[in-house]
Scaffold this motif. Structure first.
Motif, PDB file in Angstrom:
ATOM      1  N   MET A   1      35.358  21.839  33.327  1.00 56.56           N
ATOM      2  CA  MET A   1      34.654  20.616  32.934  1.00 56.56           C
ATOM      3  C   MET A   1      33.521  20.354  33.925  1.00 56.56           C
ATOM      4  SD  MET A   1      36.130  16.757  32.329  1.00 56.56           S
ATOM      5  CE  MET A   1      37.285  17.341  31.097  1.00 56.56           C
ATOM      6  N   LYS A   2      32.321  20.122  33.396  1.00 57.14           N
ATOM      7  CA  LYS A   2      31.175  19.922  34.270  1.00 57.14           C
ATOM      8  C   LYS A   2      31.215  18.531  34.890  1.00 57.14           C
ATOM      9  CE  LYS A   2      26.210  20.479  34.615  1.00 57.14           C
ATOM     10  NZ  LYS A   2      25.011  21.089  34.032  1.00 57.14           N
ATOM     11  N   ARG A   3      30.895  18.449  36.170  1.00 56.16           N
ATOM     12  CA  ARG A   3      30.800  17.168  36.860  1.00 56.16           C
ATOM     13  C   ARG A   3      29.348  16.939  37.256  1.00 56.16           C
ATOM     14  NH1 ARG A   3      34.608  14.876  41.704  1.00 56.16           N
ATOM     15  NH2 ARG A   3      35.885  14.391  39.889  1.00 56.16           N
ATOM     16  N   TYR A   4      28.780  15.839  36.767  1.00 54.28           N
ATOM     17  CA  TYR A   4      27.391  15.500  37.067  1.00 54.28           C
ATOM     18  C   TYR A   4      27.313  14.591  38.289  1.00 54.28           C
ATOM     19  CZ  TYR A   4      25.855  17.320  32.516  1.00 54.28           C
ATOM     20  OH  TYR A   4      25.572  18.122  31.444  1.00 54.28           O
ATOM     21  N   GLU A   5      26.099  14.475  38.833  1.00 48.83           N
ATOM     22  CA  GLU A   5      25.822  13.544  39.927  1.00 48.83           C
ATOM     23  C   GLU A   5      24.657  12.643  39.547  1.00 48.83           C
ATOM     24  OE1 GLU A   5      25.290  16.315  43.266  1.00 48.83           O
ATOM     25  OE2 GLU A   5      27.213  15.565  44.056  1.00 48.83           O
ATOM     26  N   LEU A   6      24.454  11.587  40.331  1.00 50.90           N
ATOM     27  CA  LEU A   6      23.315  10.702  40.143  1.00 50.90           C
ATOM     28  C   LEU A   6      22.055  11.368  40.669  1.00 50.90           C
ATOM     29  CD1 LEU A   6      24.961   7.425  41.527  1.00 50.90           C
ATOM     30  CD2 LEU A   6      24.837   8.157  39.132  1.00 50.90           C
ATOM     31  N   PHE A   7      20.909  10.977  40.128  1.00 51.95           N
ATOM     32  CA  PHE A   7      19.623  11.473  40.627  1.00 51.95           C
ATOM     33  C   PHE A   7      18.836  10.287  41.164  1.00 51.95           C
ATOM     34  CE2 PHE A   7      15.174  13.042  39.964  1.00 51.95           C
ATOM     35  CZ  PHE A   7      15.235  14.070  40.887  1.00 51.95           C
ATOM     36  N   ILE A   8      18.776  10.182  42.487  1.00 53.66           N
ATOM     37  CA  ILE A   8      18.130   9.046  43.148  1.00 53.66           C
ATOM     38  C   ILE A   8      17.264   9.557  44.297  1.00 53.66           C
ATOM     39  CG2 ILE A   8      18.483   6.887  44.429  1.00 53.66           C
ATOM     40  CD1 ILE A   8      21.185   6.605  43.069  1.00 53.66           C
ATOM     41  N   ASP A   9      16.025   9.092  44.335  1.00 59.97           N
ATOM     42  CA  ASP A   9      15.098   9.416  45.424  1.00 59.97           C
ATOM     43  C   ASP A   9      14.910  10.926  45.590  1.00 59.97           C
ATOM     44  OD1 ASP A   9      13.283   8.609  47.330  1.00 59.97           O
ATOM     45  OD2 ASP A   9      14.764   8.356  48.935  1.00 59.97           O
ATOM     46  N   GLY A  10      14.864  11.615  44.467  1.00 57.39           N
ATOM     47  CA  GLY A  10      14.621  13.050  44.505  1.00 57.39           C
ATOM     48  C   GLY A  10      15.820  13.886  44.892  1.00 57.39           C
ATOM     49  N   LYS A  11      17.020  13.282  44.977  1.00 59.49           N
ATOM     50  CA  LYS A  11      18.218  14.008  45.394  1.00 59.49           C
ATOM     51  C   LYS A  11      19.349  13.771  44.399  1.00 59.49           C
ATOM     52  CE  LYS A  11      17.025  13.289  50.272  1.00 59.49           C
ATOM     53  NZ  LYS A  11      17.448  12.609  51.526  1.00 59.49           N
ATOM     54  N   TRP A  12      20.214  14.768  44.285  1.00 61.76           N
ATOM     55  CA  TRP A  12      21.449  14.638  43.507  1.00 61.76           C
ATOM     56  C   TRP A  12      22.547  14.183  44.449  1.00 61.76           C
ATOM     57  CZ3 TRP A  12      21.201  14.757  38.393  1.00 61.76           C
ATOM     58  CH2 TRP A  12      20.088  15.358  37.809  1.00 61.76           C
ATOM     59  N   CYS A  13      23.251  13.117  44.065  1.00 62.24           N
ATOM     60  CA  CYS A  13      24.217  12.534  44.978  1.00 62.24           C
ATOM     61  C   CYS A  13      25.426  11.985  44.222  1.00 62.24           C
ATOM     62  CB  CYS A  13      23.582  11.429  45.820  1.00 62.24           C
ATOM     63  SG  CYS A  13      22.829  10.105  44.836  1.00 62.24           S
ATOM     64  N   ALA A  14      26.563  11.923  44.915  1.00 64.39           N
ATOM     65  CA  ALA A  14      27.765  11.335  44.348  1.00 64.39           C
ATOM     66  C   ALA A  14      27.617   9.823  44.299  1.00 64.39           C
ATOM     67  CB  ALA A  14      28.974  11.711  45.195  1.00 64.39           C
ATOM     68  N   PRO A  15      28.290   9.154  43.373  1.00 65.53           N
ATOM     69  CA  PRO A  15      28.248   7.693  43.340  1.00 65.53           C
ATOM     70  C   PRO A  15      28.949   7.119  44.564  1.00 65.53           C
ATOM     71  CG  PRO A  15      29.918   8.494  41.826  1.00 65.53           C
ATOM     72  CD  PRO A  15      29.179   9.703  42.328  1.00 65.53           C
ATOM     73  N   SER A  16      28.504   5.945  45.005  1.00 63.28           N
ATOM     74  CA  SER A  16      29.116   5.333  46.183  1.00 63.28           C
ATOM     75  C   SER A  16      30.592   5.011  45.947  1.00 63.28           C
ATOM     76  CB  SER A  16      28.347   4.071  46.576  1.00 63.28           C
ATOM     77  OG  SER A  16      28.351   3.138  45.507  1.00 63.28           O
ATOM     78  N   SER A  17      30.972   4.844  44.693  1.00 67.77           N
ATOM     79  CA  SER A  17      32.372   4.590  44.353  1.00 67.77           C
ATOM     80  C   SER A  17      33.238   5.833  44.495  1.00 67.77           C
ATOM     81  CB  SER A  17      32.476   4.095  42.905  1.00 67.77           C
ATOM     82  OG  SER A  17      32.059   5.142  42.016  1.00 67.77           O
ATOM     83  N   ASN A  18      32.578   6.990  44.522  1.00 63.24           N
ATOM     84  CA  ASN A  18      33.261   8.288  44.480  1.00 63.24           C
ATOM     85  C   ASN A  18      34.175   8.392  43.259  1.00 63.24           C
ATOM     86  OD1 ASN A  18      33.469  10.863  45.649  1.00 63.24           O
ATOM     87  ND2 ASN A  18      35.467  10.360  46.550  1.00 63.24           N
ATOM     88  N   GLU A  19      33.713   7.784  42.158  1.00 62.78           N
ATOM     89  CA  GLU A  19      34.476   7.813  40.911  1.00 62.78           C
ATOM     90  C   GLU A  19      33.621   8.388  39.788  1.00 62.78           C
ATOM     91  OE1 GLU A  19      35.961   3.960  39.902  1.00 62.78           O
ATOM     92  OE2 GLU A  19      36.999   3.680  41.829  1.00 62.78           O
TER      93      GLU A  19
END
Length: 492
Positions: free
Chosen positions: A1-19
């Motif tokens: 199963m693919k897990r996506y990340e957020l795209f913020i300020d030119g970077k891919w990052c995990a949500p601050s909730s880590n959920e």
């Protein structure tokens, strides 16, 4: 199963909730990817990044022609990756692959159009009654734009916002529906590849209460572009108004599709079917009220039912499928409730009116194409948006009767008129209170022309030259050409 990340300020990052939360394929009912559950902190991070990018020389000093070149590169990438994007969106929201493939390629067209328009927004020199004053106007971007997209057509409806917003020189934070976020996260990868400066394009996923409200209310957000339902649109408008933010709202519809007795009946029958059963009725512009002139009422219905019965229903990933599943479980249940409500009101169901299950219908999130007759315009089924494959048929006598019925709703998004009489067509066009009126066709759209609604169908326009001005503000500049020797306390 693919897990996506957020795209913020030119970077891919995990949500601050880590959920993360699962996204469900409507046809199979199976989870196939994990979407990051962003928080207010992530929303704030995205807006701050977009605001910094808006002020940075890398974006603020970029020429309009260069912005257009970036949009053109993005359009080329969309074209090159159209099949991949189409498959992702089709899997996420159950839209027909036959429709979404063309829709994604049309997304590229939107970016090409606004790429060409980016350096053609011009102010004007204004003639003044005084010889010692020179005045001109110029257009400037607003700042950070928040684009909130629905689950029915995320890629297309994002392009309606993002393309003119970036062409105008704004930066953007995209908030997709929690039901259909995957295609816009994939799209962000292409924006990154196109070379936009960091922070110009951001994608934050999650739920409205966690993310959407924070984006709308952030003090550095300048504009909200929202497509969705009336309730959500009202909440966005009220929240934005508290800080005088600009808004574009593309909301619901209960669009009349009017067929006169002189229409090309075969053409009109096909238009009526396409108007409501294409996209499983999950489109704001759906022709959900079919108005038939008395003299052709019975004959038209006979042909209509015959064609509707022939619809191939099933797996949306197959090119031959014509009606797919409902995109979300809550919407599926709502449609069924509204069908029962219509029956209780006295509307007579002559086709469908039930869910479909069994072999060929996946996990059963299908509603049979449904047609009601003996509908009066006062019934809830004729007044409330169903957003599904449900058609209400209403009789009318003449032009004025048809126009009265057409306008007697709180919405005013679109309408169709079927006639071979030019005078009749123009008479109706001038009197129907809707943002778009189609004559002898239905559901045509283009990046070159504005789209939007009257009344509760929304505010502002998307598409055409008008749309880029929704993302600009005008400045008036006064220049004195010789010293002022007048009384300083007197008005100029």
């Amino acid at each position: 199963m693919k897990r996506y990340e957020l795209f913020i300020d030119g970077k891919w990052c995990a949500p601050s909730s880590n959920e993360w939360f699962e996204t469900i394929e409507p046809y199979s009912g199976q989870a196939w990817a994990e979407i990051p559950r962003a928080t207010k902190a992530d929303a704030d991070h995205a807006v701050e990044a977009a605001h910094r990018a808006f002020l940075s020389p890398e974006w603020a000093d970029m020429s309009a022609a260069r912005r257009g070149a970036l949009l053109r590169k993005l359009a080329d990438l969309v074209e090159a990756n159209a099949d991949h994007l189409g498959r992702i969106e089709q899997r996420d929201n159950g839209k027909l692959i036959a429709e979404v493939s063309g829709q994604v390629r049309n997304v590229a067209g939107w970016f090409h159009y606004y790429a060409g328009l980016a350096d053609k927004v011009a102010g004007s020199v204004v003639p003044m009654p005084r010889p010692d004053v020179f005045n001109y106007t110029k257009y400037e971007p607003l700042g950070v734009v928040v684009a909130i997209t629905p689950w029915n057509s995320p890629l297309a409806l994002n392009s309606w916002k993002m393309a003119p917003a970036l062409a105008a020189g704004n930066t953007i934070v995209i908030k997709p529906s929690e039901f259909t976020s995957a295609s816009l996260l994939e799209f962000a990868m292409l924006a990154e590849e196109a070379g936009f400066p960091k922070g110009v394009v951001n994608v934050v996923t999650g739920f409205g209460a966690d993310v959407g409200d924070a984006l709308v209310r952030h003090p550095k957000t300048a504009k909200i572009a929202f497509t969705g339902g009336e309730i959500g649109g009202r909440a966005v408008n009220e929240a934005a108004a508290s800080d005088f933010k600009k808004v574009t709202l593309e909301l619901g519809g209960k669009s009349p599709n009017i067929v006169f007795d002189d229409a090309d009946m075969d053409q009109a029958v096909r238009g009526a079917v396409a108007g409501i059963f294409a996209a499983t009725g999950q489109t704001c512009m759906a022709g959900s009220r079919l108005l038939l002139q008395d003299s052709i009422h019975d004959k038209f219905i006979e042909r209509l039912v015959l064609l509707a019965k022939s619809a191939r229903i099933g797996d949306p990933s197959k090119m031959e499928t014509e009606v797919g599943p409902v995109a979300t479980r809550p919407q599926f249940e709502k449609i069924l409730r509204m069908i029962e409500m219509a029956k209780a009101e006295g509307a007579r169901c002559i086709l469908g009116g039930h869910a479909l299950s069994g072999e060929g219908y996946g996990q059963g999130q299908f509603v049979a194409p449904t047609i009601f007759v003996d509908v009066t315009n006062e019934m809830k089924i004729a007044q409330q948006e169903v957003f599904g494959p449900v058609l209400s048929i209403i009789r009318f006598k003449d032009e004025d009767d048809a126009i009265r019925i057409a306008n007697d709703v709180v919405f005013g998004l679109a309408a169709g008129v079927w006639t071979q009489n030019l005078h009749r067509a123009l008479y109706c066009v001038d009197r129907i209170r809707a943002g778009t009126v189609w004559v002898n066709n239905y559901r045509s759209t283009s990046f070159a022309t504005p789209f939007g609604g009257y009344k509760r169908s929304g505010l502002g326009r998307e598409g055409g030259v008008e749309a880029i001005k929704e993302y600009l503000q005008v400045k008036s500049v006064w220049i004195t050409t010789k010293p002022d020797r007048k009384n300083p306390f007197a008005l100029g």
